[in-house]
Enzyme design. Structure first.
Site, short mmCIF file in Angstrom:
data_model
loop_
_atom_site.label_atom_id
_atom_site.label_comp_id
_atom_site.label_asym_id
_atom_site.label_seq_id
_atom_site.Cartn_x
_atom_site.Cartn_y
_atom_site.Cartn_z
N CYS A 59 -45.26 -47.00 31.78
CA CYS A 59 -46.26 -46.20 31.64
C CYS A 59 -46.87 -46.43 30.29
O CYS A 59 -46.47 -47.14 29.55
CB CYS A 59 -45.70 -44.82 31.50
SG CYS A 59 -44.94 -43.92 32.92
N CYS A 81 -49.09 -41.14 28.89
CA CYS A 81 -48.98 -40.61 30.28
C CYS A 81 -48.45 -39.20 30.36
O CYS A 81 -47.63 -38.90 29.37
CB CYS A 81 -47.84 -41.40 30.85
SG CYS A 81 -47.61 -40.95 32.66
N CYS A 119 -46.48 -46.88 36.89
CA CYS A 119 -46.61 -45.67 37.06
C CYS A 119 -47.94 -45.27 37.97
O CYS A 119 -49.08 -45.67 37.41
CB CYS A 119 -46.65 -44.80 35.81
SG CYS A 119 -47.05 -43.12 36.03
N CYS A 143 -50.36 -42.66 35.33
CA CYS A 143 -51.41 -42.90 34.26
C CYS A 143 -51.84 -44.62 34.62
O CYS A 143 -52.71 -45.17 33.73
CB CYS A 143 -50.43 -43.26 32.77
SG CYS A 143 -49.18 -44.17 32.93
ZN LIG Z 1 -47.12 -42.93 33.82
#
Ligand SMILES: [Zn+2]
Length: 350
Positions: free
Chosen positions: A35, A39, A66, A69
């Site tokens: 991330c 995030c 991810c 994000c």
């Molecule tokens: Zn994330």
């Protein structure tokens, strides 16, 4: 802010600092996902987190991006930046300053949000940016050696009187520049012939700043250079023709009105005198004494005469219409004989 220790990086992650986005990434061992620090997904256990300088590093360690994000895509900051850059290009390429709503619509933002973001990133409002760019384009087009009138129209202004008043502050030579004899400015000039001999017309990017008579066209550029010792003189080429024609028309038909964009440069006192001169109609004359009286300084007769001699805009500022008290024409910067002929022509036409 540097994220150069685990301590600081964790602090950024725990606080979901958007400002840290792009500086580093974190992977969560238990989920296999990496991330951005900002995030919004659930905060992992600190013991399960490791940090990476780039997406590539995280990916080669076996992590996948991810979805929330989207670390491999552009961050919100980067996206916003790109939108604002796009808006700047839109402004630069449009002929008229675009409306705020249109600019915001084009990048999918609310006008309010767009305005705030633009101002934060660029440092000026979209409106200021647009007018600044328009002024700059006006200058650039002059550099390409166009006529002042063409440049005015090409810069997207609706009329030359408009450009004169609107650019007055922004493009004006500062008083200091004036004292320095036009230091650092470029004057474009062209030559023409009229009933009263040769003419040189010189212009700044604000308008015509010099019109001078002479008998030998080869000597005229130097005449202007003497008036503006610090200025760079550049021949304007054939594009100046329109402006020259307008000046010649004005001189040959003194009763026609002057539509030239003017850049009248002088001291406050000279400007005061020249204002009075511009009110003298063709066919009429005033004495130096009378001009001095009209500026509310009846003793300044000699200074009035000097201001007339300092006039750089022949005929447009009709210093030839100021004569001696006894009715004789008196002196003229461009020759007493030329003054007499100008006055004769105006009397005949009146
Ligand atoms: Zn994330």
């Amino acid at each position: 802010m540097m994220y150069d220790s685990d301590e600081r990086r964790w602090h950024a992650v725990a606080n979901r600092e958007k400002a840290a986005d792009g500086s580093f990434y974190y992977g969560v061992i238990t989920t296999g996902v990496f991330c951005r620090p900002g995030c919004s997904s659930r905060l992992p256990n600190r013991a399960n987190v490791e940090y990476f300088a780039s997406c590539k590093e995280a990916q080669s360690a076996g992590y996948r991006a991810c979805r929330k994000c989207n670390p491999t895509g552009n961050s919100k900051n980067e996206q916003n930046e790109q939108k604002i850059i796009q808006a700047c290009r839109d402004i630069e390429q449009s002929d008229r300053p675009p409306k705020l709503k249109d600019l915001a619509d084009a990048v999918g933002m609310s006008p309010y949000h767009f305005h705030r973001l633009f101002t934060n990133l660029v440092g000026v409002t979209p409106k200021k940016y647009a007018s600044g760019h328009q002024a700059r384009r006006f200058k650039d087009s002059l550099k390409a050696s166009e006529s002042i009138t063409d440049a005015i129209y090409n810069a997207g202004f609706s009329s030359s009187s408009g450009v004169y008043s609107r650019n007055r502050d922004r493009l004006a030579m500062k008083p200091g520049d004036y004292r320095a004899g036009g230091a650092g400015i470029t004057l474009h000039y062209g030559l023409a012939e009229c009933e009263f001999g040769w003419l040189i017309v010189a212009a700044t990017d604000r308008g015509v700043c010099a019109i001078e008579f002479g008998d030998d066209p080869a000597l005229l550029p130097q005449q202007v250079q003497d008036r503006f010792p610090g200025a760079h003189l550049q021949h304007a080429g054939s594009d100046f023709v329109r402006l020259l024609r307008e000046v010649v028309r004005l001189i040959n038909t003194p009763h026609s009105s002057c539509t030239l964009p003017l850049d009248i440069q002088g001291t406050a006192f000279q400007q005061q005198v020249w204002d009075v001169l511009r009110q003298i109609k063709p066919g009429e004359t005033l004495s130096y004494t009378e001009v001095a009286r009209r500026i509310g300084n009846p003793k300044a007769v000699r200074a009035v005469a000097s201001a007339c001699a300092a006039n750089k805009l022949a005929v447009v500022i009709p210093c030839h219409r100021v004569i001696s008290k006894d009715g004789r024409p008196g002196g003229y910067r461009w020759g007493a004989e030329r003054k007499r002929r100008l006055l004769d022509q105006e009397r005949e036409e009146a």
